[in-house]
Structure formats: structure tokens, C-alpha cells
Motif scaffolding. Structure first.
Motif, PDB file in Angstrom:
ATOM      1  N   PHE A 318     -11.967 -27.427 -20.061  1.00 50.41           N
ATOM      2  CA  PHE A 318     -11.586 -28.492 -20.995  1.00 50.41           C
ATOM      3  C   PHE A 318     -12.426 -28.420 -22.264  1.00 50.41           C
ATOM      4  O   PHE A 318     -13.583 -27.993 -22.213  1.00 50.41           O
ATOM      5  CB  PHE A 318     -11.841 -29.869 -20.368  1.00 50.41           C
ATOM      6  CG  PHE A 318     -10.935 -30.208 -19.220  1.00 50.41           C
ATOM      7  CD1 PHE A 318      -9.776 -30.934 -19.422  1.00 50.41           C
ATOM      8  CD2 PHE A 318     -11.261 -29.806 -17.925  1.00 50.41           C
ATOM      9  CE1 PHE A 318      -8.947 -31.263 -18.356  1.00 50.41           C
ATOM     10  CE2 PHE A 318     -10.443 -30.128 -16.855  1.00 50.41           C
ATOM     11  CZ  PHE A 318      -9.276 -30.849 -17.071  1.00 50.41           C
ATOM     12  N   GLU A 319     -11.830 -28.880 -23.373  1.00 45.04           N
ATOM     13  CA  GLU A 319     -12.622 -29.114 -24.571  1.00 45.04           C
ATOM     14  C   GLU A 319     -12.920 -30.602 -24.635  1.00 45.04           C
ATOM     15  O   GLU A 319     -12.018 -31.429 -24.507  1.00 45.04           O
ATOM     16  CB  GLU A 319     -11.872 -28.688 -25.850  1.00 45.04           C
ATOM     17  CG  GLU A 319     -12.673 -29.033 -27.120  1.00 45.04           C
ATOM     18  CD  GLU A 319     -12.028 -28.546 -28.420  1.00 45.04           C
ATOM     19  OE1 GLU A 319     -10.905 -28.009 -28.378  1.00 45.04           O
ATOM     20  OE2 GLU A 319     -12.662 -28.733 -29.474  1.00 45.04           O
ATOM     21  N   ALA A 320     -14.199 -30.935 -24.813  1.00 50.47           N
ATOM     22  CA  ALA A 320     -14.580 -32.341 -24.952  1.00 50.47           C
ATOM     23  C   ALA A 320     -14.336 -32.768 -26.398  1.00 50.47           C
ATOM     24  O   ALA A 320     -14.815 -32.117 -27.328  1.00 50.47           O
ATOM     25  CB  ALA A 320     -16.055 -32.516 -24.607  1.00 50.47           C
ATOM     26  N   VAL A 373     -17.942 -27.775 -25.966  1.00 51.95           N
ATOM     27  CA  VAL A 373     -18.467 -28.869 -26.786  1.00 51.95           C
ATOM     28  C   VAL A 373     -18.532 -28.404 -28.234  1.00 51.95           C
ATOM     29  O   VAL A 373     -19.022 -27.310 -28.527  1.00 51.95           O
ATOM     30  CB  VAL A 373     -19.867 -29.286 -26.289  1.00 51.95           C
ATOM     31  CG1 VAL A 373     -20.465 -30.356 -27.190  1.00 51.95           C
ATOM     32  CG2 VAL A 373     -19.812 -29.769 -24.854  1.00 51.95           C
ATOM     33  N   ASN A 374     -18.007 -29.233 -29.138  1.00 48.87           N
ATOM     34  CA  ASN A 374     -18.058 -28.905 -30.569  1.00 48.87           C
ATOM     35  C   ASN A 374     -19.442 -29.192 -31.138  1.00 48.87           C
ATOM     36  O   ASN A 374     -19.999 -30.258 -30.912  1.00 48.87           O
ATOM     37  CB  ASN A 374     -17.028 -29.746 -31.337  1.00 48.87           C
ATOM     38  CG  ASN A 374     -15.610 -29.351 -30.989  1.00 48.87           C
ATOM     39  OD1 ASN A 374     -15.124 -28.311 -31.426  1.00 48.87           O
ATOM     40  ND2 ASN A 374     -14.961 -30.160 -30.165  1.00 48.87           N
ATOM     41  N   ILE A 375     -19.987 -28.220 -31.846  1.00 47.98           N
ATOM     42  CA  ILE A 375     -21.303 -28.390 -32.466  1.00 47.98           C
ATOM     43  C   ILE A 375     -21.120 -28.301 -33.968  1.00 47.98           C
ATOM     44  O   ILE A 375     -20.619 -27.296 -34.482  1.00 47.98           O
ATOM     45  CB  ILE A 375     -22.273 -27.276 -32.015  1.00 47.98           C
ATOM     46  CG1 ILE A 375     -22.387 -27.229 -30.479  1.00 47.98           C
ATOM     47  CG2 ILE A 375     -23.648 -27.452 -32.649  1.00 47.98           C
ATOM     48  CD1 ILE A 375     -23.093 -28.398 -29.872  1.00 47.98           C
ATOM     49  N   LEU A 405     -20.234 -23.570 -26.250  1.00 50.83           N
ATOM     50  CA  LEU A 405     -20.423 -24.300 -27.511  1.00 50.83           C
ATOM     51  C   LEU A 405     -19.430 -23.758 -28.537  1.00 50.83           C
ATOM     52  O   LEU A 405     -19.342 -22.550 -28.747  1.00 50.83           O
ATOM     53  CB  LEU A 405     -21.860 -24.123 -28.020  1.00 50.83           C
ATOM     54  CG  LEU A 405     -22.962 -24.619 -27.073  1.00 50.83           C
ATOM     55  CD1 LEU A 405     -24.339 -24.465 -27.728  1.00 50.83           C
ATOM     56  CD2 LEU A 405     -22.731 -26.074 -26.662  1.00 50.83           C
ATOM     57  N   GLU A 406     -18.678 -24.666 -29.173  1.00 54.52           N
ATOM     58  CA  GLU A 406     -17.722 -24.253 -30.201  1.00 54.52           C
ATOM     59  C   GLU A 406     -18.354 -24.461 -31.568  1.00 54.52           C
ATOM     60  O   GLU A 406     -18.750 -25.567 -31.921  1.00 54.52           O
ATOM     61  CB  GLU A 406     -16.440 -25.084 -30.106  1.00 54.52           C
ATOM     62  CG  GLU A 406     -15.665 -24.846 -28.824  1.00 54.52           C
ATOM     63  CD  GLU A 406     -14.248 -25.414 -28.879  1.00 54.52           C
ATOM     64  OE1 GLU A 406     -13.845 -25.963 -29.927  1.00 54.52           O
ATOM     65  OE2 GLU A 406     -13.548 -25.304 -27.845  1.00 54.52           O
ATOM     66  N   VAL A 407     -18.482 -23.385 -32.311  1.00 60.40           N
ATOM     67  CA  VAL A 407     -18.985 -23.532 -33.691  1.00 60.40           C
ATOM     68  C   VAL A 407     -17.988 -22.880 -34.650  1.00 60.40           C
ATOM     69  O   VAL A 407     -17.298 -21.925 -34.296  1.00 60.40           O
ATOM     70  CB  VAL A 407     -20.389 -22.893 -33.895  1.00 60.40           C
ATOM     71  CG1 VAL A 407     -21.434 -23.630 -33.085  1.00 60.40           C
ATOM     72  CG2 VAL A 407     -20.390 -21.423 -33.535  1.00 60.40           C
ATOM     73  N   MET A 435     -15.931 -19.105 -31.198  1.00 62.84           N
ATOM     74  CA  MET A 435     -15.776 -19.331 -32.633  1.00 62.84           C
ATOM     75  C   MET A 435     -14.522 -20.167 -32.853  1.00 62.84           C
ATOM     76  O   MET A 435     -13.404 -19.738 -32.557  1.00 62.84           O
ATOM     77  CB  MET A 435     -15.678 -18.024 -33.406  1.00 62.84           C
ATOM     78  CG  MET A 435     -15.532 -18.317 -34.895  1.00 62.84           C
ATOM     79  SD  MET A 435     -15.441 -16.837 -35.871  1.00 62.84           S
ATOM     80  CE  MET A 435     -17.090 -16.787 -36.508  1.00 62.84           C
ATOM     81  N   ASP A 436     -14.775 -21.392 -33.375  1.00 64.00           N
ATOM     82  CA  ASP A 436     -13.695 -22.361 -33.558  1.00 64.00           C
ATOM     83  C   ASP A 436     -12.970 -22.098 -34.875  1.00 64.00           C
ATOM     84  O   ASP A 436     -13.541 -21.540 -35.812  1.00 64.00           O
ATOM     85  CB  ASP A 436     -14.312 -23.766 -33.567  1.00 64.00           C
ATOM     86  CG  ASP A 436     -13.314 -24.836 -33.134  1.00 64.00           C
ATOM     87  OD1 ASP A 436     -12.136 -24.518 -32.933  1.00 64.00           O
ATOM     88  OD2 ASP A 436     -13.748 -26.005 -33.000  1.00 64.00           O
ATOM     89  N   ASP A 437     -11.713 -22.502 -34.935  1.00 65.02           N
ATOM     90  CA  ASP A 437     -10.914 -22.438 -36.170  1.00 65.02           C
ATOM     91  C   ASP A 437     -10.923 -21.035 -36.776  1.00 65.02           C
ATOM     92  O   ASP A 437     -10.984 -20.876 -38.002  1.00 65.02           O
ATOM     93  CB  ASP A 437     -11.434 -23.446 -37.212  1.00 65.02           C
ATOM     94  CG  ASP A 437     -11.457 -24.867 -36.686  1.00 65.02           C
ATOM     95  OD1 ASP A 437     -10.763 -25.127 -35.691  1.00 65.02           O
ATOM     96  OD2 ASP A 437     -12.167 -25.708 -37.261  1.00 65.02           O
ATOM     97  N   ILE A 456     -12.841 -16.394 -29.014  1.00 65.75           N
ATOM     98  CA  ILE A 456     -12.313 -16.753 -30.326  1.00 65.75           C
ATOM     99  C   ILE A 456     -11.194 -17.770 -30.129  1.00 65.75           C
ATOM    100  O   ILE A 456     -10.323 -17.582 -29.266  1.00 65.75           O
ATOM    101  CB  ILE A 456     -11.716 -15.519 -31.047  1.00 65.75           C
ATOM    102  CG1 ILE A 456     -12.793 -14.464 -31.290  1.00 65.75           C
ATOM    103  CG2 ILE A 456     -11.072 -15.935 -32.360  1.00 65.75           C
ATOM    104  CD1 ILE A 456     -12.231 -13.177 -31.880  1.00 65.75           C
ATOM    105  N   LYS A 457     -11.246 -18.850 -30.917  1.00 66.56           N
ATOM    106  CA  LYS A 457     -10.154 -19.817 -30.882  1.00 66.56           C
ATOM    107  C   LYS A 457      -9.298 -19.628 -32.132  1.00 66.56           C
ATOM    108  O   LYS A 457      -9.768 -19.857 -33.249  1.00 66.56           O
ATOM    109  CB  LYS A 457     -10.703 -21.245 -30.834  1.00 66.56           C
ATOM    110  CG  LYS A 457     -11.571 -21.528 -29.606  1.00 66.56           C
ATOM    111  CD  LYS A 457     -11.851 -23.018 -29.429  1.00 66.56           C
ATOM    112  CE  LYS A 457     -10.699 -23.706 -28.719  1.00 66.56           C
ATOM    113  NZ  LYS A 457     -11.003 -25.131 -28.439  1.00 66.56           N
ATOM    114  N   ILE A 458      -8.071 -19.181 -31.933  1.00 66.55           N
ATOM    115  CA  ILE A 458      -7.165 -18.990 -33.076  1.00 66.55           C
ATOM    116  C   ILE A 458      -6.739 -20.363 -33.586  1.00 66.55           C
ATOM    117  O   ILE A 458      -6.251 -21.193 -32.811  1.00 66.55           O
ATOM    118  CB  ILE A 458      -5.917 -18.179 -32.684  1.00 66.55           C
ATOM    119  CG1 ILE A 458      -6.352 -16.804 -32.146  1.00 66.55           C
ATOM    120  CG2 ILE A 458      -4.971 -18.025 -33.869  1.00 66.55           C
ATOM    121  CD1 ILE A 458      -5.187 -15.948 -31.687  1.00 66.55           C
TER     122      ILE A 458
HETATM  123 CA    CA Z   1     -13.030 -27.358 -31.337  1.00 67.22          CA
END
Ligand code: CA
Ligand code: C2E
Ligand code: CA
Length: 542
Positions: A318-320, A373-375, A405-407, A435-437, A456-458
Motif C-alpha cells: 500500500f501507499e500511505a 511513504v511519501n517523503i 520511501l517515495e521521493v 522514484m515518485d512521479d 520507479i513510479k510512472i
Molecule cells: Ca507518492
């Protein structure tokens, strides 16, 4: 001899002292006084004759001798007078009665006067500086006359400055200020209020102020000739009508806000500060007050959006996502309050709460799924991020390999040893990085090269127009290929339709997160989903 002026530090001055008899004859003059104005051995001569001679000799401007003598003869118990020597020094005269005559002191206050002037004026353009402008605004508001403030910003100053050099940049600012001075009415007050920002305070109604703004815009847009080269800068102008209810700082801020709006709309434009903008400011201020309290009042919670392996639709984690439920406003969107929290630095304590809460929740799930978790950038650069993550893992008992950790690339810096160090220390704890976005920044690939990401998050923006968009398809395909050659997982975000899902799958992407497969869920709903996945026998291998 020291003189104290207006509560400032005592200045060391070369003070000249003259003692006069009641009839105006010099009884005694120290060397400084002789040197300054009176000449050698002045005893016995009339002060007005001595000053007259100094005037003839060109030590003081014509008329100054009379001015001094009148002040001395005024009969005031303590006469003070300021005058200038022709060499530019400023002299403060203080005279007071003593037995049988008058004691006169002349002090050189040039450094003090210059310091004052530096505060009042911008040395480059000679225009008023900001504090002086604020005083002028206050006075104008007091006068009650209709007045407007124009906040003038140059649109392309930085590029001119970089191309032609700083000297040329300075000349350009002088020329811009010259054009503005030449155009505004004589009673307008002008100030340089920022590097490339000017303010004009005008006695004018709304129509006249708008007309003046229009003329200024047009004048500054004409090319400038600087060292034989033509330079072109555009202008944007924010216009605010003085509002008696606002303190001077706010009047200037209102006009500047309008300027920023004009710039944001593309520049070369005039924007009037409106009631709607005032309302927006007020709302932001109220939101800020509430946001500062939200953590202590326990108004935050986390929602969990499921992530799946596409093949077999296996739940993997899950993404918080942070949620703020305000007692009166209701739910406030993170897209709205997170940028504000970042601006206020509040994201650091809020983000710490998110990390701790997410680890704690995940540690209690019936399956060992991953938790992302988004940082935010600010958090990533705060000195104790490593300590916070370490302690969150320890307190919750969560296996570090389950934490991701999503950055975004904005959180990192290329070629920065300190940032690289934090990244390494966090990885050494055993957690993973996503790597977010991906693809929305300028140099996502360079970041991938420098930082050992695991995933990697597209970004949703590439998924949105699938399957029709050839660009979207190209991105998904390229990133998926990159992922398999570098050994990174690839997940597509924002998948909303079966067609999008089919398209990303066809193009090599193996994981999915989106409304199609699951919206962000309240904690108990997420737990129920995990429980049903557990009974279905999923999630055991990971
Ligand atoms: Ca995110
Ligand atoms: P993000 O990290 O890109 O998170 C994904 C956002 O897309 C979430 O919005 C999610 O609800 C939304 N989303 C997921 N699937 C779909 C879909 O299929 N279609 C559409 N249209 N949207 C989808 P949310 O929760 O509003 O969060 C917005 C942003 O706020 C996040 O973007 C993230 O940048 C930030 N954010 C959220 N929680 C946190 C947090 O705890 N810390 C930090 N620093 N930022 C957070
Ligand atoms: Ca994202």
C-alpha cells in the motif's frame, strides 16, 4: 568628544569648540574650530566676520554664514543647526549659554548622515529604499486621498543580467528607473523595493492609476541601449488601491501579490489587486492557523491505496496517503495543504508523524506487505531524517525491507555528497526507495544513474491518455525496459480503466496502483482487504 545622535552608538567626531562673549566676539577657539572655519588666532574677532571670511574663502556655501549667525542670535537656550561644508562634510552645531556668553560646538556628523542616507535611498538608482517607501505609504493613507501603489517587476531581468553581465544589469536598472521617473507625475513617490522591483506611490483614482500603469508598461517594453547593445525586458505591474484598513507592509504585499499574478499569467501585463485576491490571502492565513494546530489536535489520518502485481492481481502493498479531516472544513485535499505545509516547514513534523504511523500500522497487518511513504524534499534534507526512520522502524518492529520511501527528483540533488550520504544511510537500514512521479522532472534519468533506486513510479500524466497516446505508450515501454535492465520494479500510477491497464501490461509494466484496482482506503478497510487476501492465500511470497 563624542556626540550621541538619535540613540545611535556615540560617534567619534572631531568636535570644534568656540567660546563667545556676549557681544559675539571669540574668547577662545580650539584648533579644530580654527581649522574648520575660523582661521588661526581668531580671539577678539566678531564671529560673523570670521564666518563671512570662511564663506569668501569657499569653505562654506554662500548664505551659510548668515544661517549660522542667525541661529546663534536667535536667543534660544539651545540652538542647533545643521550645515554643510563645501567639501561635503555635514556639521552639526549645538550652542548653549554659559557664564558671560555662549559655548558653540561644531561636530562632523558626515558618517551618520551617510548611514541615514544609505537607509533612505538605493545607492544604484537613487530611488527611495523600502523602509522609506513604507513611511510614505503610511503618510499617504493618513492624508486620506485616493492613492494607488504600482509594483513594477521586470520580466526577463535575470537573463539580461546573465547575458550582458552584472555591470550592464546595473545600468539597465538605472535606465529603467530613469524611464519610470520621467513618466510619473512629480509628486509620485518612487522606490526600489527589490532586485528588479520598483514601486510607485501615486495620488490617483483608479482610472488614472490604470492609465499610468499602461504607459509604464509600454515605456519599459521599449528596448534599452546598453554599452552599444540593445536589451529588451518586459514588465509586469501589480496595482493596488490604498486601503486605509491595511498597514503599509500589507499595501506593498497586496501590490506585489498582484504583480506575481500578472507574471504567472505570462507577464507583460497589469493585474489589479482584487477583493477575490484579498479573500484568498485571508483564507490562506486561516488555513495556516488551522494547519499549525492539526497535528496536536490529531486531525490527521492515513489512507492506504493498494498496489498490485498485474499478473494474478496479487496484492503487494500500500501507499500511505495523508488525510486531514478538519472539524469545520471537512476533508482538506493533500494537494492543497501539503504545499502549504512545505512552505511553512510544517511538513517536517507532520512527515515524521506519517512515517511513524505508517510503520506502526503496517507492522500489525496480518500479511507482511510493503508500505510506501511519501517523503517531501524538505524532510529529506532535514538533519534527523535518518534518526527518525531508524526510530520508527525500531518502535514499530516493522521489518525494514517492508518499508519503501517515495521521493521525487526534487527531493534529491545531483552531485551533492550530503544528499547522497542521507540516501546511503537510509538504504543501509535495509529499506527501499521508489522514484515518485517519474518523467515529470527534467532529469529523471540522471537521478536514476546517481541514486540506487529500487522502483520507479510512472506518473499518472503518462497513463491518463492511454491507450490512445503514442507518447504515453513510448514512455511506459521505455521505462519498463529500463527497469528490467537495471533490475528495478516498475509501477504505473493513476490507472483508472481496464484499457489503461491492458495497455501498460502490454508495454511491459508489471505493477499497478490506481482507482481501477483500488482507491485509497481507511485503515479498517485496508485491513479487511488484507485479511481477505490472506484467506485467499495471497501475499505470502514477496
Ligand atoms: Ca507518492
Ligand atoms: P502522489 O504521491 O503522486 O500520490 C498519488 C495521488 O494520486 C494520491 O492523491 C492518490 O489518491 C491519487 N490517485 C491514485 N490513483 C488515482 C487514479 O487512478 N486517478 C486519479 N486521478 N488519482 C489517483 P492524494 O492522496 O490526493 O495525494 C496527492 C499528493 O499529496 C501525493 O501525490 C503526494 O505528493 C502528496 N502526499 C500525500 N500524502 C503525503 C504524505 O504523507 N507526505 C507527503 N510529503 N506528501 C504526501
Ligand atoms: Ca506519484
Amino acid at each position: 568628544m563624542k556626540a550621541e545622535v538619535g540613540g545611535m552608538e556615540p560617534l567619534d567626531l572631531r568636535t570644534a569648540v568656540v567660546r563667545l562673549a556676549a557681544d559675539g566676539r571669540v574668547v577662545h577657539a580650539n584648533t579644530a574650530a580654527q581649522h574648520l572655519l575660523l582661521g588661526a588666532s581668531p580671539e577678539g574677532a566678531l564671529i560673523e566676520d570670521l564666518l563671512g571670511r570662511a564663506e569668501k574663502l569657499g569653505k562654506i556655501a554662500s548664505g551659510t554664514a548668515g544661517q549660522i549667525v542667525r541661529a546663534l542670535a536667535s536667543g534660544n537656550a539651545d540652538a542647533t543647526e545643521c550645515f554643510k561644508l563645501l567639501d561635503g562634510s555635514s556639521i552639526l552645531m549645538v550652542a548653549g549659554p554659559v557664564a558671560g556668553g555662549t559655548l558653540v560646538e561644531w561636530s562632523d556628523i558626515t558618517p551618520y548622515v551617510e548611514a541615514m542616507r544609505a537607509q533612505e535611498r538605493d545607492p544604484l538608482t537613487g530611488l527611495l529604499a523600502r523602509p522609506a517607501m513604507l513611511r510614505e505609504i503610511a503618510a499617504m493613507v493618513q492624508s486620506g486621498e485616493p492613492a494607488a501603489l504600482l509594483y513594477i517587476g521586470l520580466d526577463r531581468f535575470t537573463s539580461v543580467n546573465n547575458m550582458l553581465g552584472h555591470m550592464a544589469g546595473d545600468k539597465l536598472l538605472q535606465k529603467v528607473s530613469g524611464r519610470i521617473v520621467g513618466l510619473v507625475p512629480a509628486d509620485a513617490v518612487m522606490a526600489r523595493v527589490g532586485g528588479d522591483e520598483f514601486a510607485v506611490l501615486l495620488r490617483a483614482d483608479s482610472e488614472a492609476a490604470t492609465a499610468m500603469a499602461g504607459r509604464l508598461l509600454e515605456m519599459v517594453a521599449r528596448p534599452f541601449l546598453i554599452d552599444g547593445q540593445s536589451a529588451h525586458v518586459g514588465t509586469s505591474i501589480g496595482l493596488a488601491h490604498l486601503d486605509p484598513a491595511d498597514p503599509p507592509e500589507n499595501q506593498l504585499r497586496n501590490a506585489r501579490l498582484a504583480l506575481l499574478k500578472a507574471k504567472a499569467d505570462g507577464g507583460d501585463a497589469i493585474q489589479v489587486f482584487t477583493d477575490a485576491m484579498r479573500e484568498e490571502l485571508e483564507q490562506a492565513r486561516l488555513l495556516e492557523i488551522d494547519l499549525r494546530q492539526a497535528l496536536v489536535l490529531r486531525e490527521f489520518s492515513l489512507a492506504y491505496q493498494p498496489q498490485y502485481e498485474i499478473d494474478g492481481r496479487r496484492l503487494i502493498g500500500f501507499e500511505a496517503l495523508l488525510r486531514w479531516h478538519h472539524p469545520k472544513r471537512g476533508p482538506v485535499s493533500p494537494a492543497h495543504f501539503i504545499p502549504l505545509a512545505e512552505e511553512l516547514g510544517l511538513i517536517v513534523p507532520i512527515g515524521e508523524w506519517v512515517i511513524r504511523a505508517a510503520c506502526k500500522a503496517a507492522a500489525e497487518w496480518p500479511l507482511p506487505l510493503s508500505i510506501s511513504v511519501n517523503i517531501s524534499p524538505l524532510q529529506f534534507r532535514s538533519p534527523n531524517i535518518v534518526a527518525i526512520v531508524t526510530s520508527a522502524l525500531k518502535n514499530s518492529g516493522l521489518d525494514p525491507s517492508r518499508l519503501e520511501l517515495e521521493v521525487t527528483e526534487g527531493a534529491l540533488l545531483l552531485d551533492s555528497e550530503p544528499v547522497m550520504n542521507i540516501f546511503r544511510q537510509l538504504k543501509a537500514l535495509g529499506l527501499r526507495f521508489a522514484m515518485d512521479d517519474f518523467g515529470t522532472g527534467y532529469s529523471s534519468l540522471s537521478y536514476l544513474q546517481q541514486f540506487p533506486f529500487d522502483k520507479i513510479k510512472i506518473d499518472q500524466s503518462f497513463v491518463r491518455n492511454l491507450p490512445a497516446s503514442p507518447d504515453g505508450i513510448a514512455i511506459v515501454r521505455a521505462v519498463s525496459a529500463l527497469g528490467s535492465s537495471l533490475g528495478l520494479s516498475i509501477i504505473a500510477e493513476g490507472v483508472e480503466t481496464e484499457e489503461q491497464l491492458a495497455s501498460i501490461r502490454q508495454n511491459g509494466c508489471k505493477q499497478v496502483q490506481g482507482y481501477l484496482t483500488g482507491r485509497p482506503l481507511a485503515p479498517d478497510m485496508a485491513e479487511a482487504l488484507i485479511a481477505s487476501a490472506a484467506t485467499a492465500g495471497e501475499g505470502k511470497a514477496s
